[in-house]
Structure formats: structure tokens, C-alpha cells
Motif scaffolding. Structure first.
Motif, PDB file in Angstrom:
ATOM      1  N   ARG A 192       0.851  -1.211   0.000  1.00  0.00           N
ATOM      2  CA  ARG A 192       0.000   0.000   0.000  1.00  0.00           C
ATOM      3  C   ARG A 192       0.876   1.246   0.000  1.00  0.00           C
ATOM      4  NH1 ARG A 192      -2.632   3.699  -0.634  1.00  0.00           N
ATOM      5  NH2 ARG A 192      -4.618   4.325   0.301  1.00  0.00           N
ATOM      6  N   VAL A 228       2.314   1.838  -3.555  1.00  0.00           N
ATOM      7  CA  VAL A 228       1.339   2.427  -4.479  1.00  0.00           C
ATOM      8  C   VAL A 228       1.055   3.883  -4.128  1.00  0.00           C
ATOM      9  CG1 VAL A 228      -1.064   2.297  -5.255  1.00  0.00           C
ATOM     10  CG2 VAL A 228       0.288   0.205  -5.037  1.00  0.00           C
ATOM     11  N   GLU A 229       0.950   4.183  -2.840  1.00  0.00           N
ATOM     12  CA  GLU A 229       0.621   5.537  -2.395  1.00  0.00           C
ATOM     13  C   GLU A 229       1.677   6.553  -2.810  1.00  0.00           C
ATOM     14  OE1 GLU A 229      -1.760   8.436  -0.502  1.00  0.00           O
ATOM     15  OE2 GLU A 229      -2.193   6.312  -0.885  1.00  0.00           O
ATOM     16  N   PRO A 263      -4.281   6.936  -5.941  1.00  0.00           N
ATOM     17  CA  PRO A 263      -5.068   6.045  -5.081  1.00  0.00           C
ATOM     18  C   PRO A 263      -5.964   6.820  -4.128  1.00  0.00           C
ATOM     19  CG  PRO A 263      -2.824   6.189  -4.277  1.00  0.00           C
ATOM     20  CD  PRO A 263      -2.860   6.962  -5.561  1.00  0.00           C
ATOM     21  N   ASP A 264      -7.183   6.306  -3.903  1.00  0.00           N
ATOM     22  CA  ASP A 264      -8.062   6.936  -2.914  1.00  0.00           C
ATOM     23  C   ASP A 264      -7.780   6.352  -1.539  1.00  0.00           C
ATOM     24  OD1 ASP A 264      -9.280   4.447  -2.838  1.00  0.00           O
ATOM     25  OD2 ASP A 264     -11.168   5.110  -3.732  1.00  0.00           O
ATOM     26  N   GLY A 279      -7.119   2.684  -1.403  1.00  0.00           N
ATOM     27  CA  GLY A 279      -6.094   2.159  -2.296  1.00  0.00           C
ATOM     28  C   GLY A 279      -6.581   1.887  -3.707  1.00  0.00           C
ATOM     29  N   ARG A 280      -7.774   2.365  -4.054  1.00  0.00           N
ATOM     30  CA  ARG A 280      -8.315   2.133  -5.393  1.00  0.00           C
ATOM     31  C   ARG A 280      -7.785   3.206  -6.348  1.00  0.00           C
ATOM     32  NH1 ARG A 280     -14.582   2.166  -3.702  1.00  0.00           N
ATOM     33  NH2 ARG A 280     -13.790   4.142  -2.849  1.00  0.00           N
ATOM     34  N   PRO A 281      -7.138   2.820  -7.446  1.00  0.00           N
ATOM     35  CA  PRO A 281      -6.630   3.809  -8.404  1.00  0.00           C
ATOM     36  C   PRO A 281      -7.771   4.599  -9.052  1.00  0.00           C
ATOM     37  CG  PRO A 281      -5.530   1.711  -8.704  1.00  0.00           C
ATOM     38  CD  PRO A 281      -6.680   1.459  -7.777  1.00  0.00           C
ATOM     39  N   LEU A 319      -2.267  -4.626  -9.541  1.00  0.00           N
ATOM     40  CA  LEU A 319      -3.611  -4.525  -8.975  1.00  0.00           C
ATOM     41  C   LEU A 319      -4.619  -5.028 -10.008  1.00  0.00           C
ATOM     42  CD1 LEU A 319      -1.840  -2.627  -7.251  1.00  0.00           C
ATOM     43  CD2 LEU A 319      -3.819  -1.126  -7.010  1.00  0.00           C
ATOM     44  N   ARG A 367     -12.649   4.315 -11.761  1.00  0.00           N
ATOM     45  CA  ARG A 367     -12.098   3.816 -10.501  1.00  0.00           C
ATOM     46  C   ARG A 367     -11.926   2.305 -10.607  1.00  0.00           C
ATOM     47  NH1 ARG A 367     -15.443   6.011  -6.187  1.00  0.00           N
ATOM     48  NH2 ARG A 367     -17.015   4.554  -6.962  1.00  0.00           N
ATOM     49  N   TRP A 413      -6.686  -5.423   1.153  1.00  0.00           N
ATOM     50  CA  TRP A 413      -6.139  -4.248   0.482  1.00  0.00           C
ATOM     51  C   TRP A 413      -6.941  -2.996   0.847  1.00  0.00           C
ATOM     52  CZ3 TRP A 413      -1.911  -2.625  -1.718  1.00  0.00           C
ATOM     53  CH2 TRP A 413      -1.934  -1.483  -2.531  1.00  0.00           C
TER      54      TRP A 413
END
Length: 359
Positions: A117, A120-121, A149-150, A153-155, A194, A233, A256
């Protein structure tokens, strides 16, 4: 290399991948996971993930427990040289390598979900999206896309209606995005894939929130307000991760969504750059003091709340060839903020002053 040729090269990479859907969509992350798993098979490896201190009831988790949550293939000595064939180091060198392996086996590190996480962040906000090609059915299609990412963690992504990947998603929302660590330079560095479904964001309120998050990552993205751009999303179903040689695994979509990035990593780049430029000898001294091995050089690659990953250079005794590999250098206590980072590194540096190499 131009952006177009770079994109083409990355598309070719995605064609080496395995299936995400019945039509066999392959993406780069899984192929690299396979390479890591093969190395694991010939090293001293075990199924586990190294948790942070106190985060799990046991430092080594059973196969069944790992499989139910984070599947992770790991070798604690994955980056440490393994000698093969007729050549074997002398007894003294074997003792040094064993000492290093023993240290690394107990070195605290972030749990799997937190580490990925975090990757990705704090990535630069670009990845390779793999979709099922609408124009060439049965073949994968790869595109370099921007994302942010929100909180789960969703792009979040914004695509032009003219883009091939947008047309692909309209026909089949199943896709994946491969994201490399910000400091990625090669196979020893982390990357994640992902996998899920990318669909348009319907709510006006959610689109406004997505725009705000995206602009924090991409402040110069003026095109996001063009009329033919749509917000998407990615609902993550699974994350596949390769942390370097002999470290690979998977994280469920549920785990996740609840994972949070490590707060120290938000400003870790500046800490590493400062130490590497102005206090490199202190890092070498800390390795000698806390890890217990002599190294010629040590470069900080990444920093988190529990420690640092270093790229060390070392020349074994009676050898004229140097070795380079990654090691973990734990902090003497967990960091909570920027002030902690400064005080702990200073304290460790002072405690290691006698080990600073002579100029």
C-alpha cells in the motif's frame, strides 16, 4: 525514448503475462512473480511474511494462515549472495554470510499489505494498465496511464474517449494496473499488480472528490476537465506483489481496502537523499555496528517507520570482486513522525561513530 516508444515497449512487456480473464490477459507483475518464485526454489526459503514487532502472535506464520490472508513467498536471505558450483568462500566468509542471514531473518519490517500500500501511495502516479483488446480479440493491450489512489487504495483515473484502453473497458471492465516503486531500477525493487474492474464514477460528488485527489498527485493535469474525459475507478479484487528476488505474494481485495500506507514513507525520500549525500559514512558505520558486517559502501534505498533498506557494496576478504545486495537495517525504535526520524538516525549515528571508515 519517446513516450510513444516507451508505451510500445511496455505493451510488449504485458504480452508476456498470464491470464486475468478467460482470454488470457498477461501483465508484467505476475511474470516477475514467477521469476522471484523460481529463485526462491533454489534458495533457503519458506512461506512467510516478516511482520512488524508485535503485529502478529508469531514471527513465522503457517502456510494455511498465510494462504487465507496474505500469500507470500519469501526468502529472508533473498538478496544475499549464494555461492554455487565448485567455488566456495573460505570459512571466515561463510561465518560472515551466516551472521548476515541470521540478522536479516529477525529484522522487523512492514507487513505485506502495508508495504505494498505504501509502494502504491508514494509512487510517481504512473503505471501500465492491461486491458482485453477490443480491436484484437484474445490479445492483451497495454497503456501507460496516470492514477492516484483513494483512501481505500483504489486507483482513480481519467481517460479520453478516444483512448484504446477506454474503448476496451467499455466492452470488458476487467483489467489490471502494474505499478513500480518510485525508486524502481531493476528486479531487486518492488512492484505490484492490482487486478480488478475499472468502471466510470457515476456520482457527481465522487467525481469531484476524485478530481481533488488526482490533482494532488498530478497538479499539472489540465486535461482532466476536457469534455471527452471520463473518471474511472479500479475496484481491486486482488493484488500481486514482488518485493525483489525471492519475495512475492498476493493480497486479497478485502485486506487491500483496509490497509494504510506507512506515514514515514511520505517524507522518506528527502531523508534518504540527505543521508546519501552528506552522511554516507555514517550509514556504513551503522551497518558495521548494528548488522555486524563490514561494508565498503551503503546507500539508503527506502525508509519506513521500522527501518531502512540499504544497497550495500562489500568486498569479501581475499577477493578482488565486490558484491552488491540489499539488506534491512532496523531502527532502534519505531518512528511516529519526522522528529522521530531525525532523532533516531542521529542517535544511531552517534552510537556508531567509532565504526566510521577511515578516509
Amino acid at each position: 525514448m519517446s513516450p510513444c516508444s516507451a508505451g510500445s515497449a511496455m505493451r510488449n512487456t504485458t504480452r508476456l503475462r498470464g491470464q486475468v480473464c478467460p482470454r488470457t490477459l498477461r501483465v508484467a507483475g505476475f511474470a516477475l512473480s514467477t521469476v522471484a518464485a523460481c529463485r526462491w526454489a533454489v534458495t533457503t526459503a519458506f512461506l512467510s511474511w516478516r511482520p512488524s514487532a508485535g503485529s502478529l502472535p508469531s514471527a513465522r506464520r503457517g502456510v494455511s494462515e498465510v494462504a487465507s490472508r496474505h500469500r507470500f513467498i519469501a526468502s529472508e536471505a533473498g538478496h544475499i549472495p549464494n555461492y554455487k558450483g565448485d567455488f566456495q568462500p573460505d570459512e571466515e566468509e561463510q561465518l560472515v554470510q551466516q551472521k548476515l542471514r541470521d540478522h536479516q531473518a529477525t529484522a522487523p519490517r512492514l507487513d505485506a499489505a502495508t508495504e505494498v500500500r505504501t509502494l502504491v501511495e508514494y509512487n510517481h502516479g504512473w503505471g501500465v494498465m492491461s486491458t482485453n483488446s477490443g480491436s484484437m480479440p484474445g490479445y492483451p493491450s497495454g497503456s501507460v496511464v496516470g492514477f492516484a489512489p483513494d483512501e481505500k487504495g483504489r486507483p482513480l483515473m481519467v481517460f479520453s474517449s478516444m483512448s484504446d484502453h477506454t474503448q476496451d473497458l467499455k466492452k470488458d471492465s476487467r483489467c489490471s494496473i502494474t505499478i513500480a516503486a518510485k525508486e524502481f531500477k531493476g528486479a531487486a525493487d518492488g512492484r505490484a499488480n492490482l487486478i480488478g474492474e475499472a468502471t466510470p464514477i457515476e456520482s457527481e460528488e465522487e467525481r469531484k472528490a476524485a478530481r481533488e485527489i488526482y490533482l494532488k498527485k498530478h497538479p499539472k493535469a489540465f486535461w482532466i476537465d476536457f469534455g471527452d474525459f471520463t473518471w474511472y475507478r479500479l475496484e481491486v479484487k486482488q493484488v500481486r506483489f514482488v518485493g525483489g528476488f525471492a519475495r512475492a505474494g498476493a493480497i486479497s481485495g478485502k485486506d487491500w481496502a483496509s490497509a494504510q500506507p506507512d506515514p514515514i514513507s511520505a517524507f522518506a525520500g528527502g531523508v534518504a537523499a540527505h543521508m546519501n549525500k552528506d552522511h554516507r559514512s555514517s550509514t556504513v558505520a551503522m551497518v558495521r555496528n548494528y548488522v555486524g558486517i563490514d561494508v565498503d559502501d551503503a546507500e539508503i534505498v527506502s525508509v519506513d517507520s521500522l527501518g531502512m533498506f540499504l544497497q550495500v557494496t562489500r568486498t569479501p576478504k581475499d577477493s578482488d570482486q565486490s558484491q552488491q545486495y540489499k539488506i534491512r537495517l532496523p531502527f532502534i525504535r519505531k518512528l511516529n513522525d519526522r522528529k522521530d526520524a531525525h532523532s533516531v538516525i542521529v542517535e544511531m549515528s552517534q552510537a556508531s561513530a567509532e565504526f566510521i571508515p577511515e578516509k
